[in-house]
Design an enzyme around this catalytic site. Structure first.
Site, PDB file in Angstrom:
ATOM      1  N   HIS A 121       0.875  -1.176   0.000  1.00 19.10           N
ATOM      2  CA  HIS A 121       0.000   0.000   0.000  1.00 19.10           C
ATOM      3  C   HIS A 121       0.918   1.233   0.000  1.00 19.10           C
ATOM      4  CE1 HIS A 121      -2.870   2.895   1.797  1.00 19.10           C
ATOM      5  NE2 HIS A 121      -3.829   2.030   1.581  1.00 19.10           N
ATOM      6  N   ASP A 198       2.964  -4.770   7.961  1.00 19.06           N
ATOM      7  CA  ASP A 198       1.739  -3.983   7.857  1.00 19.06           C
ATOM      8  C   ASP A 198       0.566  -4.972   7.923  1.00 19.06           C
ATOM      9  OD1 ASP A 198      -0.544  -2.763   6.889  1.00 19.06           O
ATOM     10  OD2 ASP A 198       0.431  -1.813   5.173  1.00 19.06           O
ATOM     11  N   GLN A 201      -4.655  -5.589   6.708  1.00 14.75           N
ATOM     12  CA  GLN A 201      -5.626  -6.507   6.109  1.00 14.75           C
ATOM     13  C   GLN A 201      -5.773  -7.813   6.876  1.00 14.75           C
ATOM     14  OE1 GLN A 201      -7.787  -5.953   3.734  1.00 14.75           O
ATOM     15  NE2 GLN A 201      -7.012  -3.905   3.357  1.00 14.75           N
ATOM     16  N   LYS A 224     -10.501  -1.337  10.282  1.00 16.83           N
ATOM     17  CA  LYS A 224     -10.614  -2.526   9.423  1.00 16.83           C
ATOM     18  C   LYS A 224     -10.912  -3.776  10.242  1.00 16.83           C
ATOM     19  CE  LYS A 224      -7.973  -0.557   5.693  1.00 16.83           C
ATOM     20  NZ  LYS A 224      -6.831  -0.624   4.793  1.00 16.83           N
ATOM     21  N   CYS A 362      -4.785   2.201  -3.792  1.00 19.51           N
ATOM     22  CA  CYS A 362      -3.603   2.761  -3.104  1.00 19.51           C
ATOM     23  C   CYS A 362      -2.378   1.885  -3.311  1.00 19.51           C
ATOM     24  CB  CYS A 362      -3.835   2.959  -1.611  1.00 19.51           C
ATOM     25  SG  CYS A 362      -5.106   4.131  -1.226  1.00 19.51           S
TER      26      CYS A 362
HETATM   27  C1  LIG Z   1      -5.826   0.229   4.644  1.00 29.43           C
HETATM   28  C2  LIG Z   1      -4.403  -0.128   4.504  1.00 29.43           C
HETATM   29  C3  LIG Z   1      -3.401   0.771   4.855  1.00 29.43           C
HETATM   30  C4  LIG Z   1      -3.685   2.170   5.301  1.00 29.43           C
HETATM   31  O1  LIG Z   1      -4.355   2.202   6.490  1.00 29.43           O
HETATM   32  P1  LIG Z   1      -5.121   3.518   6.974  1.00 29.43           P
HETATM   33  O2  LIG Z   1      -6.218   2.978   7.775  1.00 29.43           O
HETATM   34  O3  LIG Z   1      -5.570   4.245   5.743  1.00 29.43           O
HETATM   35  O4  LIG Z   1      -4.170   4.315   7.746  1.00 29.43           O
HETATM   36  C5  LIG Z   1      -2.105   0.341   4.726  1.00 29.43           C
HETATM   37  N1  LIG Z   1      -1.786  -0.878   4.306  1.00 29.43           N
HETATM   38  C6  LIG Z   1      -2.724  -1.772   3.959  1.00 29.43           C
HETATM   39  C7  LIG Z   1      -2.313  -3.134   3.500  1.00 29.43           C
HETATM   40  C8  LIG Z   1      -4.066  -1.422   4.025  1.00 29.43           C
HETATM   41  O5  LIG Z   1      -4.993  -2.297   3.675  1.00 29.43           O
END
Ligand SMILES: *Cc1c(COP(=O)(O)O)cnc(C)c1O
Length: 404
Positions: A121, A198, A201, A224, A362
């Protein structure tokens, strides 16, 4: 097994209509919906104990502080984070990543290398680019194979004694592919490199055990995982969080302040300058309770069923191509149909009440890799049903006829 009707009754938004049709919400990778238990918690905070935390001696402040810290404890246990002080509240996943990257000059020196993957992302690319520019380090990229899996042979070749940091997502938001982070973490550690995962997800869709993973940093997004927006989590190993300088200065993060010199508070407060999202933190605790009551294993198993079903149904659409169609993946299906622009398909199915994402999600480098402008992304959660998938596939079939 899950009682889906009972679960759906907990999500007020699932009752609404969009453009005259019952809402089919398949944009869970962008943000999840919230159960009444979480929404009620926010109202409860503002109607019953709204006060600033950690400072007041009065009753409301103490109640709010206790509930905020209780929520932190719930989050800690949920992700198997060893210590409360390693469970930092941020404003979101992006903030969590930036909190590490902005101070990572203590870990990454001039001439070092930072490795990201080709399926990140933007929020897990740009902060590291900024770091590299600041310190004079080089950004390297793990390529992605045609099937959406990372090229692990290439990764082994890129890794070397100059590698200081490896950053990769647990599950790609653009493709849904689950990356082999255990192997990535192990290989990186063999080269004495640090690893940030990260987990935006993964956090609401599978059991995440940060201790077992041995990641150095792991980031999560509250919104999320059935929590509110504006709250995120950062986990880090204690010695690394101790070495990492604070991201922001201000109240709450200090020990002693004079004009000559300021000493910082201990963890977790060192990284929590200013008034935090108190309602958001407390409501995130309610989201964790909710997810635990449903059971992460149940959620993962049911979502996998939806994924298998949805994948099969989408493949039945003439000309459909799925990107990242591999075994190990989350319930995210990224696809195109023939030469139809994803935006056109997305717009037509929206008229029928179906929320899917269209575009680059993104993750522009992923789209460049496949030489496409974007995809349609249907991402499922445990409150979705196979019937909803049927509704989407029928709508897509209709749209394809209109657009071909
Ligand atoms: C949604 C997402 C982000 C960004 O998270 P925010 O809630 O917009 O700060 C970063 N990495 C992944 C894999 C995402 O799905």
């Amino acid at each position: 097994m899950l009682d889906i009707n009972k679960i759906r009754a907990d999500f007020p938004i699932l009752n609404r209509k969009v453009n005259g049709h019952p809402l089919v919400y398949f944009d869970n990778a962008a943000t999840s919906q919230k159960p009444r238990q979480v929404i009620d918690k926010i109202t409860e905070y503002y109607t019953q104990y709204n006060a600033n935390i950690h400072r007041g001696v009065h009753a409301l402040s103490q109640e709010a502080t206790d509930l905020f810290e209780e929520a932190r404890e719930k989050v800690r246990a949920f992700f198997n984070i060893p210590e409360t002080k390693q469970t930092l509240f941020t404003s979101g996943n992006t903030h969590s990543i930036n909190a590490v990257a902005s101070g990572a000059h203590v870990f990454v020196k001039e001439g070092d290398e930072v490795i990201v993957s080709a399926v990140e992302h933007h929020s897990n690319i740009v902060p590291w680019q900024m770091l590299c520019e600041r310190v004079g380090a080089t950004l390297k990229v793990i390529p992605v194979l045609d099937n959406g899996e990372l090229d692990m042979d290439a990764f082994a070749k890129i890794l070397n004694s100059k590698t200081a940091f490896v950053v990769v997502n647990h599950i790609s938001n653009a493709l849904g592919v689950q990356n082999p982070i255990e192997e990535i973490i192990e290989k990186a550690h063999e080269h004495k490199a640090l690893v940030l995962i990260d987990g935006a997800q993964s956090c609401g869709h599978m059991k995440v055990d940060v201790l077992a993973l041995d990641a150095d940093f792991y980031t999560m997004a509250g919104h999320k995982m059935c929590g509110p927006t504006g709250i995120g989590i950062l986990y880090g190993k204690e010695e690394l969080l101790d070495r990492l300088p604070p991201y922001q200065g201000g109240g709450e993060m200090i020990d002693q302040v004079t004009f000559e010199h300021t000493t910082y508070a201990g963890l977790p407060h060192k990284f929590e300058a200013g008034t935090p999202n108190i309602a958001g933190g407390i409501a995130l605790g309610a989201a964790v309770d909710y997810l635990e009551s449903v059971g992460m294993e149940n959620i993962a198993a049911y979502e996998d069923e939806l994924l298998k079903y949805g994948t099969q149904k989408i493949k039945e659409i003439d000309g459909a191509v799925i990107y990242g169609d591999v075994d190990k993946k989350a319930a995210v299906i990224s696809f195109n149909v023939g030469n139809i622009h994803p935006y056109d398909l997305g717009t037509i199915v929206d008229k029928l009440g179906i929320a899917v994402r269209t575009g680059h999600h993104c993750a522009q480098p992923v789209m460049d890799r496949y030489q496409i402008p974007g995809t349609i992304r249907a991402s499922f959660a445990f409150y979705n049903t196979k019937e909803e998938i049927d509704v989407m596939v029928q709508a897509l079939q209709r749209a394809v006829i209109m657009l071909s």
